[in-house]
Design a protein around this motif. Structure first.
Motif, PDB file in Angstrom:
ATOM      1  N   PHE A  48       0.215  34.778   2.778  1.00 31.18           N
ATOM      2  CA  PHE A  48      -0.457  33.549   3.236  1.00 31.18           C
ATOM      3  C   PHE A  48      -1.729  33.899   3.995  1.00 31.18           C
ATOM      4  CE2 PHE A  48      -1.090  29.930   6.102  1.00 31.18           C
ATOM      5  CZ  PHE A  48      -0.922  28.860   5.230  1.00 31.18           C
ATOM      6  N   PRO A 146       0.038  24.892   0.790  1.00 33.91           N
ATOM      7  CA  PRO A 146       1.195  25.529   1.441  1.00 33.91           C
ATOM      8  C   PRO A 146       2.496  25.334   0.684  1.00 33.91           C
ATOM      9  CG  PRO A 146       0.486  23.593   2.664  1.00 33.91           C
ATOM     10  CD  PRO A 146      -0.581  23.877   1.664  1.00 33.91           C
ATOM     11  N   TRP A 149       2.526  27.663  -2.308  1.00 39.37           N
ATOM     12  CA  TRP A 149       2.709  29.043  -1.839  1.00 39.37           C
ATOM     13  C   TRP A 149       4.159  29.296  -1.456  1.00 39.37           C
ATOM     14  CZ3 TRP A 149       4.278  31.062   2.870  1.00 39.37           C
ATOM     15  CH2 TRP A 149       4.174  32.460   2.977  1.00 39.37           C
ATOM     16  N   LEU A 150       4.776  28.351  -0.751  1.00 36.90           N
ATOM     17  CA  LEU A 150       6.175  28.514  -0.364  1.00 36.90           C
ATOM     18  C   LEU A 150       7.078  28.608  -1.592  1.00 36.90           C
ATOM     19  CD1 LEU A 150       6.422  25.996   2.615  1.00 36.90           C
ATOM     20  CD2 LEU A 150       6.717  28.480   2.744  1.00 36.90           C
ATOM     21  N   THR A 153       6.540  31.969  -3.300  1.00 39.40           N
ATOM     22  CA  THR A 153       7.063  33.073  -2.493  1.00 39.40           C
ATOM     23  C   THR A 153       8.581  33.162  -2.579  1.00 39.40           C
ATOM     24  OG1 THR A 153       5.200  32.910  -0.958  1.00 39.40           O
ATOM     25  CG2 THR A 153       7.192  34.009  -0.158  1.00 39.40           C
ATOM     26  N   LEU A 154       9.252  32.016  -2.558  1.00 41.13           N
ATOM     27  CA  LEU A 154      10.719  32.029  -2.613  1.00 41.13           C
ATOM     28  C   LEU A 154      11.230  32.426  -3.990  1.00 41.13           C
ATOM     29  CD1 LEU A 154      11.550  28.849  -0.502  1.00 41.13           C
ATOM     30  CD2 LEU A 154      11.729  31.258   0.180  1.00 41.13           C
ATOM     31  N   TYR A 163       9.859  39.516   0.570  1.00 43.05           N
ATOM     32  CA  TYR A 163       9.393  38.320   1.265  1.00 43.05           C
ATOM     33  C   TYR A 163       8.322  38.756   2.272  1.00 43.05           C
ATOM     34  CZ  TYR A 163      13.612  36.226  -0.678  1.00 43.05           C
ATOM     35  OH  TYR A 163      14.595  35.787  -1.536  1.00 43.05           O
ATOM     36  N   LEU A 168      11.025  33.846   6.051  1.00 43.70           N
ATOM     37  CA  LEU A 168      11.278  33.431   4.677  1.00 43.70           C
ATOM     38  C   LEU A 168      12.295  34.316   3.966  1.00 43.70           C
ATOM     39  CD1 LEU A 168       7.664  32.565   3.462  1.00 43.70           C
ATOM     40  CD2 LEU A 168       9.467  30.975   4.131  1.00 43.70           C
ATOM     41  N   CYS A 182      10.832  25.989   5.953  1.00 45.79           N
ATOM     42  CA  CYS A 182       9.796  25.454   5.056  1.00 45.79           C
ATOM     43  C   CYS A 182       9.445  24.013   5.415  1.00 45.79           C
ATOM     44  CB  CYS A 182      10.262  25.540   3.603  1.00 45.79           C
ATOM     45  SG  CYS A 182      10.374  27.223   2.954  1.00 45.79           S
ATOM     46  N   ILE A 185       7.275  24.063   8.454  1.00 42.73           N
ATOM     47  CA  ILE A 185       5.915  24.465   8.103  1.00 42.73           C
ATOM     48  C   ILE A 185       5.165  23.312   7.456  1.00 42.73           C
ATOM     49  CG2 ILE A 185       4.548  25.977   6.611  1.00 42.73           C
ATOM     50  CD1 ILE A 185       6.776  28.092   7.013  1.00 42.73           C
TER      51      ILE A 185
END
Length: 210
Positions: A48, A146, A149-150, A153-154, A163, A168, A182, A185
């Motif tokens: 990020f 965001p 991206w989350l 990423t997961l 991670y 996360l 999440c 955020i």
């Protein structure tokens, strides 16, 4: 106008320098989950921090070249860059600083990407804008970055086991805790975006009285 363009140009330069140094450091680090240089370098762009720096640096560069950009896409990316770099600076200094021992070059990249660029990015927006361009539509669109991206990423973490940040790490925390993180955020980002919209309407009047 000249001062604003110089500020934006400096912001872009700081971001570029920080990312280049980070890439060099990462390429030479043979430890970790990714054995090949190409994989390690590619992994840098999954953070990020790096993506947020690219957003604020890229939009700053465009403003340095042409301060009168007003498209919806640009306004959304500009807001994303400012908010994301602010979150990057705050979260790093509150929760992440000092967790990893850094080389001298790594410390330089760390300061440029987590301290200098957030300061330049946020102050640049407060002082030079552009202002009077934000509305509810831009605020809602700003959540796409965001959230995407989350999600990325997961999914990637479930496949690779990597991670980028401790909050996360689904393997250790479990998905319910990570899902809550999440949500926090996303709510934080939305609140900051809404606050930025309200501030954006006041700043032109405040500066005009100064």
């Amino acid at each position: 106008m000249k001062i604003a363009r110089s500020w934006f140009g400096l912001t872009a330069l700081v971001v570029a320098a920080g990312i280049v140094v980070q890439l060099v450091v990462t390429a030479g680090d043979t430890g970790g989950l990714f054995p090949s240089t190409a994989a390690r370098v590619a992994n840098v762009f999954c953070y990020f921090t790096i993506l947020s720096n690219l957003l604020v640096g890229g939009t700053s560069l465009l403003l340095a070249l042409d301060p009168d950009r007003k498209s919806t896409v640009f306004r959304t990316l500009r807001l994303d860059g400012v908010l994301a770099i602010a979150v990057t600076g705050v979260v790093y200094h509150v929760a992440l600083a000092g967790l990893v021992e850094l080389s001298p070059a790594g410390a330089v990249a760390d300061q440029l990407l987590h301290t200098v660029s957030p300061i330049l990015g946020v102050l640049g927006w407060l002082l030079f804008g552009p202002h009077g361009t934000l509305g509810p539509r831009i605020v809602w669109w700003s959540l796409a970055y965001p959230l995407l991206w989350l999600a990325f990423t997961l999914v990637r973490g479930a496949i690779t086991g990597f991670y980028p940040y401790p909050f996360l790490e689904a393997d250790e925390l479990g998905y319910p805790r990570v899902a809550l993180n999440c949500v926090v955020i996303a709510v934080l980002f939305l609140a900051l975006a809404a606050a930025a919209m309200l501030l954006d309407r006041r700043l032109p009047r405040l500066w005009s009285r100064a």
